[in-house]
Design a protein around this motif. Structure first.
Motif, short mmCIF file in Angstrom:
data_model
loop_
_atom_site.label_atom_id
_atom_site.label_comp_id
_atom_site.label_asym_id
_atom_site.label_seq_id
_atom_site.Cartn_x
_atom_site.Cartn_y
_atom_site.Cartn_z
N ASP A 112 2.38 5.25 -4.41
CA ASP A 112 2.91 6.50 -4.95
C ASP A 112 4.24 6.26 -5.67
O ASP A 112 4.52 6.88 -6.70
N GLU A 133 0.82 -1.22 0.00
CA GLU A 133 0.00 0.00 0.00
C GLU A 133 0.84 1.26 0.00
O GLU A 133 0.57 2.21 -0.74
N HIS A 134 1.90 1.29 0.81
CA HIS A 134 2.68 2.53 0.90
C HIS A 134 3.61 2.73 -0.30
O HIS A 134 4.32 3.74 -0.38
N GLU A 135 3.60 1.77 -1.26
CA GLU A 135 4.40 1.93 -2.46
C GLU A 135 3.55 2.34 -3.68
O GLU A 135 4.07 2.42 -4.79
#
Length: 448
Positions: A137, A133-135
């Motif tokens: 972007d 999820e945090h990748e």
């Protein structure tokens, strides 16, 4: 495929075979007697932007991937610590083949991403798993920066980027034998919004469109199209990309009645086109491929149609079956069989239906007609016994005459054979008729 062919000694001949519009002696690619074959004249290149790093440290290596040519080198091979380090010298073989296509007149290039870089996934591999999820972007930024470098530094006419490949199919679980990633529709929406901002920041928003979502099943394509409607209305998605499969089987209108047309109408609602960008088959009769192309053109109204991979390593799914060797250093890609019947079937469409031609309405699903300012192309399939087949056209085409006609009958081992057609007035219309062999395909070019 591009990585293998770009490393081959015969790379120029392979490029001629696929992107030129003339003819080629196949003995340039295979140890065989002289055999002249029509070149395909393909006009679109899809560049496979990979996600493989150095395959060391934390990167997981898939035990199911046994072939070097499926390991597509990504441009950020190591997980960034403080700043990103792009290595633009990577994937040189595929890029070399892209430039050969450009020199042969290809002016439409799409960058597609089967998977993110390995370090963006929960499996630490581009061969299956999910995007962390945090990748999200990071993935959007990676796509935009690759598109910018291709466009600005290498002068590649990137028309579109396709961030997803069969993301809803459930196929891409770690470990897989080729690159892929599971990405839900909600994740796709988030990534597309982020990617739009990144393209805007790279001054590419008005030059490079985002295409989605390359689903495997037409039902999945319909669902994705419905969920992406707001993005399509807002201009964030510029085209619908899809595949002509039902799992590993061909998409057949008889099995999915009305689904193609429903997708066509849903996409047209937002003023978008459809590109059919992957279909492959091990059916070597050729007739199945002809049926698929005709159904996609007539029911889906696709404005581009691409085969899976024209060359495959020891697999009948390729239009040409070859041996890619043990690695790029071997510098040899040797065809091991002559072009299959499917090769000639695709040539019936690709050699005659050229970029810019407009598809005409046709009442029969076994035929298509495309018009250009000074010519008309018809392709029609006889899936039955030998018979006379007729196509009626408006009298406005009276000034044209038959310039070229070819026929392929795979069962009779007749490929791209010169054929005779009759073109004559019938009342207020003109009629093209041909004596068709059983189970055959015919292409006719009419011009002034």
């Amino acid at each position: 495929m591009g990585r293998a062919l770009g490393s081959a000694i015969e790379t120029e001949s392979w490029a001629d075979l696929f992107f030129s519009t003339g003819k080629l002696d196949f003995k340039r690619l295979m140890r065989c007697e002289s055999q002249t074959v029509p070149c395909l004249g393909l006009s679109i290149v899809r560049y496979n932007v990979g996600g493989v790093g150095y395959e060391k440290d934390r990167e997981q290596v898939s035990s199911k991937c046994q072939h070097w040519f499926r390991k597509i080198e990504g441009f950020v091979p190591e997980r960034p610590e403080a700043s990103w380090k792009f290595e633009w010298s990577r994937d040189s073989e595929q890029r070399s083949f892209l430039f050969l296509a450009r020199r042969r007149g290809v002016s439409i290039v799409e960058l597609y991403f089967n998977a993110p870089m390995w370090w963006m996934t929960d499996s630490s591999s581009s061969f299956g798993g999910r995007l962390v999820e945090h990748e999200r972007d990071s993935f959007a930024w990676y796509i935009a920066m690759v598109a910018k470098h291709f466009h600005d530094e290498w002068d590649v006419p990137v028309k579109s980027v396709s961030p997803f490949n069969e993301p809803s199919s459930g196929f891409w679980r770690w470990p897989h034998d080729q690159e892929g990633c599971l990405i839900s529709i909600d994740e796709q929406i988030d990534i597309i919004r982020r990617l739009t901002d990144k393209l805007l920041g790279c001054q590419l928003k008005d030059k490079v469109l985002i295409a989605a979502s390359e689903e495997n099943f037409v039902e999945q394509a319909l669902q994705s199209c419905d969920k992406l409607q707001k993005l399509q209305e807002d201009g964030l998605v510029g085209r619908c990309n899809m595949h002509s499969y039902s799992g590993l089987d061909p998409l057949r209108e008889a099995d999915h009645p009305g689904k193609r047309r429903a997708l066509r109408n849903a996409v047209a609602r937002d003023g978008l086109n459809i590109w059919m960008l992957e279909h492959g088959t091990g059916d070597l009769t050729g007739l199945g491929l002809a049926q698929t192309i005709l159904e996609d053109l007539n029911f889906l109204n696709t404005t581009a149609w691409c085969y899976w991979q024209p060359v495959e390593h020891r697999s009948s799914w390729g239009l040409v079956e070859a041996d890619f060797g043990d690695g790029p250093g071997e510098k040899s890609v040797q065809a091991i069989k002559p072009p299959s019947a499917n090769y000639y079937i695709l040539a019936h469409f690709s050699k005659y239906i050229r970029p810019g031609a407009l598809m005409m309405d046709c009442s029969e699903s076994w035929a298509v007609a495309f018009s250009s300012p000074h010519s008309l192309v018809l392709v029609f399939l006889n899936s039955s016994h030998s018979r006379t087949m007729k196509v009626c056209l408006p009298a406005t085409f009276a000034i044209l005459k038959v310039k070229e006609a070819v026929m392929t009958q795979p069962l009779g081992k007749q490929f791209f054979r010169d054929w005779t057609c009759t073109w004559q007035r019938q009342g207020y219309s003109f009629e093209l008729s041909a004596e068709m062999e059983n189970h055959s395909l015919c292409s006719v070019l009419l011009g002034r």
